[in-house]
Design a protein around this motif. Structure first.
Motif: not given
Length: 253
Positions: A76-81, A114-128
């Protein structure tokens, strides 16, 4: 739009890619099999170039506590970056209903990370978050096996068809980022022990299902509503009976 599906060759990913293709989008299935590895970062920059949306439906090859946590944190870290570098405008991830209510499960803790990394990333996101799939209910039942009996807890479960997961994921993917959580569950709610009896009877097995309030879910303790939505959730359209009929039709000569 160009939409990259991480884990795009698996059960959910391959169906999502096909659905996106049918709607005229440029859907790219990304996985180690196609030269994209989120753990090492191999191929990420290239596949995300020009992408509008990235959808992560990948899964860990190991469910052991330490490896699964390492997988979701690293991938997730690699993907977000890589997504940030490519200017991706929407990051979508598939997660699990109740993921934050089963702390005994190392897998669930890893998905929370994983969810926490996405929320903290600053990218617009949606968690299903989805409930368990019909396709995996048999594995859930078998996990309670204890010799000639199956021990299952009398807790609520609301499984759904993989096709309903894909349909909801398609809507979320093509919609605006919600910057939050969307939940989807099946149209019917069962008790896990009763569902186990139905599954075994349908396959002609004579193993006894024992109702055991202390029975665990892949080693994790469950409360009555650990596996079902607590608030509003979208509902799938396919019932268990209809899904089983469709599976039988596929196997028919």
């Amino acid at each position: 739009m160009k939409i990259v599906v991480i884990g795009g060759t698996g059960l959910i990913g391959s169906r999502l890619v096909a659905a996106l293709d049918r709607q005229g989008h440029e859907a790219v299935a990304a996985s180690p099999a196609t030269g994209v590895n989120t753990l090492t970062g191999e191929g990420l920059a290239g596949v995300l170039e020009g992408a509008d949306v990235v959808v992560d439906v990948s899964n860990s090859p190991s469910f052991e506590d330490a490896p699964v946590l390492e997988f979701f944190r690293t991938s997730t870290g690699n993907l977000l970056a890589a997504a940030a570098g490519a200017g991706v405008r929407h990051h979508v991830v598939l997660s699990i209903v109740g993921v934050d209510r089963i702390p005994d499960s190392g897998y669930m803790r890893a998905k929370v990370a994983q969810e926490e990394l996405i929320v903290a990333s600053g990218l617009p996101y949606s968690i299903l978050r989805a409930t368990q799939f019909f396709e995996f209910v048999r594995a859930i039942v078998d996990a309670g096996g204890d010799g000639d009996v199956v021990r299952l807890a009398p807790v609520s479960i609301q499984p759904l068809a993989a096709d309903d997961v894909v349909a909801t994921l398609l809507e979320v993917t093509l919609g605006a980022p919600v910057n939050g959580v969307v939940e989807v569950a099946g149209p019917e709610r069962f008790r896990l022990d009763e569902l186990g009896r139905t599954v075994l009877a349908a396959s002609g097995e004579d193993r006894e299902v024992v109702t055991d309030p202390g029975a665990t879910y892949f080693g994790a303790a469950l409360a009555e509503r650990s596996l079902v939505p607590l608030g509003h959730a979208r509902k799938g359209a396919v019932s268990l009976a209809d899904w089983r009929a469709s599976q039988a039709a596929r196997l028919a000569p």
